[in-house]
Design a protein around this motif. Structure first.
Motif, PDB file in Angstrom:
ATOM      1  N   ARG A  70      43.511  44.293  36.965  1.00 11.05           N
ATOM      2  CA  ARG A  70      43.215  43.300  38.275  1.00 11.05           C
ATOM      3  C   ARG A  70      41.947  43.481  39.202  1.00 11.05           C
ATOM      4  O   ARG A  70      41.366  43.020  40.511  1.00 11.05           O
ATOM      5  CB  ARG A  70      44.668  42.953  39.018  1.00 11.05           C
ATOM      6  CG  ARG A  70      45.594  42.369  38.283  1.00 11.05           C
ATOM      7  CD  ARG A  70      46.803  41.938  38.589  1.00 11.05           C
ATOM      8  NE  ARG A  70      47.831  41.235  37.338  1.00 11.05           N
ATOM      9  CZ  ARG A  70      48.958  41.393  38.114  1.00 11.05           C
ATOM     10  NH1 ARG A  70      49.868  41.644  39.060  1.00 11.05           N
ATOM     11  NH2 ARG A  70      49.801  40.521  37.584  1.00 11.05           N
TER      12      ARG A  70
ATOM     13  N   GLU B 237      38.682  42.406  38.439  1.00  8.48           N
ATOM     14  CA  GLU B 237      38.538  41.353  38.687  1.00  8.48           C
ATOM     15  C   GLU B 237      38.226  41.250  40.526  1.00  8.48           C
ATOM     16  O   GLU B 237      37.781  40.095  41.033  1.00  8.48           O
ATOM     17  CB  GLU B 237      39.755  40.046  38.191  1.00  8.48           C
ATOM     18  CG  GLU B 237      39.891  40.702  37.098  1.00  8.48           C
ATOM     19  CD  GLU B 237      41.381  39.942  36.126  1.00  8.48           C
ATOM     20  OE1 GLU B 237      41.616  39.391  36.895  1.00  8.48           O
ATOM     21  OE2 GLU B 237      41.470  39.681  35.267  1.00  8.48           O
ATOM     22  N   ALA B 238      39.060  41.367  41.213  1.00  9.99           N
ATOM     23  CA  ALA B 238      39.651  41.464  42.385  1.00  9.99           C
ATOM     24  C   ALA B 238      38.007  41.843  43.061  1.00  9.99           C
ATOM     25  O   ALA B 238      37.422  41.245  44.129  1.00  9.99           O
ATOM     26  CB  ALA B 238      40.819  42.146  43.022  1.00  9.99           C
TER      27      ALA B 238
ATOM     28  N   LEU C 192      34.839  39.905  45.595  1.00  8.58           N
ATOM     29  CA  LEU C 192      34.556  40.826  46.758  1.00  8.58           C
ATOM     30  C   LEU C 192      33.439  39.311  47.383  1.00  8.58           C
ATOM     31  O   LEU C 192      32.215  39.276  46.948  1.00  8.58           O
ATOM     32  CB  LEU C 192      34.733  41.448  47.305  1.00  8.58           C
ATOM     33  CG  LEU C 192      36.342  42.273  47.242  1.00  8.58           C
ATOM     34  CD1 LEU C 192      35.573  43.644  47.134  1.00  8.58           C
ATOM     35  CD2 LEU C 192      36.943  41.749  48.133  1.00  8.58           C
TER      36      LEU C 192
ATOM     37  N   LEU D 220      40.660  44.549  49.230  1.00  8.78           N
ATOM     38  CA  LEU D 220      41.887  44.736  48.316  1.00  8.78           C
ATOM     39  C   LEU D 220      42.762  43.799  48.313  1.00  8.78           C
ATOM     40  O   LEU D 220      43.344  43.122  47.194  1.00  8.78           O
ATOM     41  CB  LEU D 220      41.075  45.863  47.120  1.00  8.78           C
ATOM     42  CG  LEU D 220      39.940  46.073  46.745  1.00  8.78           C
ATOM     43  CD1 LEU D 220      39.085  47.393  46.243  1.00  8.78           C
ATOM     44  CD2 LEU D 220      38.884  44.623  46.164  1.00  8.78           C
TER      45      LEU D 220
ATOM     46  N   ALA E 254      43.001  40.774  48.308  1.00  9.74           N
ATOM     47  CA  ALA E 254      42.640  39.633  47.440  1.00  9.74           C
ATOM     48  C   ALA E 254      43.394  39.325  46.164  1.00  9.74           C
ATOM     49  O   ALA E 254      43.180  39.239  45.484  1.00  9.74           O
ATOM     50  CB  ALA E 254      41.398  40.036  47.287  1.00  9.74           C
ATOM     51  N   LEU E 255      44.757  40.336  46.083  1.00 14.47           N
ATOM     52  CA  LEU E 255      44.968  41.284  45.114  1.00 14.47           C
ATOM     53  C   LEU E 255      46.553  40.454  45.223  1.00 14.47           C
ATOM     54  O   LEU E 255      47.169  40.623  46.220  1.00 14.47           O
ATOM     55  CB  LEU E 255      45.365  42.213  44.573  1.00 14.47           C
ATOM     56  CG  LEU E 255      44.518  43.955  44.336  1.00 14.47           C
ATOM     57  CD1 LEU E 255      44.486  45.134  44.232  1.00 14.47           C
ATOM     58  CD2 LEU E 255      44.165  42.613  42.653  1.00 14.47           C
TER      59      LEU E 255
ATOM     60  N   THR F   3      51.140  43.928  45.423  1.00 15.78           N
ATOM     61  CA  THR F   3      51.045  44.903  44.296  1.00 15.78           C
ATOM     62  C   THR F   3      51.104  46.495  44.396  1.00 15.78           C
ATOM     63  O   THR F   3      50.231  46.304  45.729  1.00 15.78           O
ATOM     64  CB  THR F   3      49.343  44.445  43.908  1.00 15.78           C
ATOM     65  OG1 THR F   3      49.178  43.272  43.774  1.00 15.78           O
ATOM     66  CG2 THR F   3      48.529  45.457  43.198  1.00 15.78           C
TER      67      THR F   3
END
Length: 123
Positions: A70, A73-74, A78, A94, A97-98, A102
């Motif tokens: 994950r 991917e994040a 960005l 981050l 974005a998660l 998380t």
């Protein structure tokens, strides 16, 4: 309560079913998380593996691997302002974005994943 591991076996490492994205790292769910009809859909999908969940130690390793996936991917998603002046991803960017909640995101983990991504790009 029985715990079940669901993971993608598709070449892309991601499979969407029942409104969720299943990763190659897998996710452990409780047996009562879905209806019998939903379980039939999941079990009949050739791009998903549905089986018994590993023990807690193995689940922690799978969870760490999923977090790294994950995070990769994040980072890839960005915008330019999500990176610091030194070119490294910003922790706050981050976190935003998660998915909310998380757990396990640390500067050390970000540095580890970032170093891996840079090494892959240098090849």
């Amino acid at each position: 309560m029985a715990r079940i591991l669901i993971r993608a076996t598709s070449p892309s490492g991601l499979r969407f079913r029942l409104g969720r994205g299943w990763t190659a790292a897998g996710e452990v769910v409780e047996a009562d998380a879905f209806t019998p009809e939903d379980w039939a859909v999941l079990q009949s999908d050739p791009m998903l593996h549905v089986g018994p969940a590993p023990d807690e130690a193995a689940a922690a390793v799978a969870s760490a691997a999923e977090l790294k996936d994950r995070l990769r991917e994040a980072i890839a998603g960005l915008p330019a302002e999500g990176f610091g002046a030194d070119g490294t991803p910003k922790l706050d960017a981050l976190r935003a974005a998660l998915p909310a909640g998380t757990a396990g995101l640390t500067r050390k983990l970000v540095a580890e994943v970032w170093a891996g991504l840079k090494a892959e790009a240098d090849r």
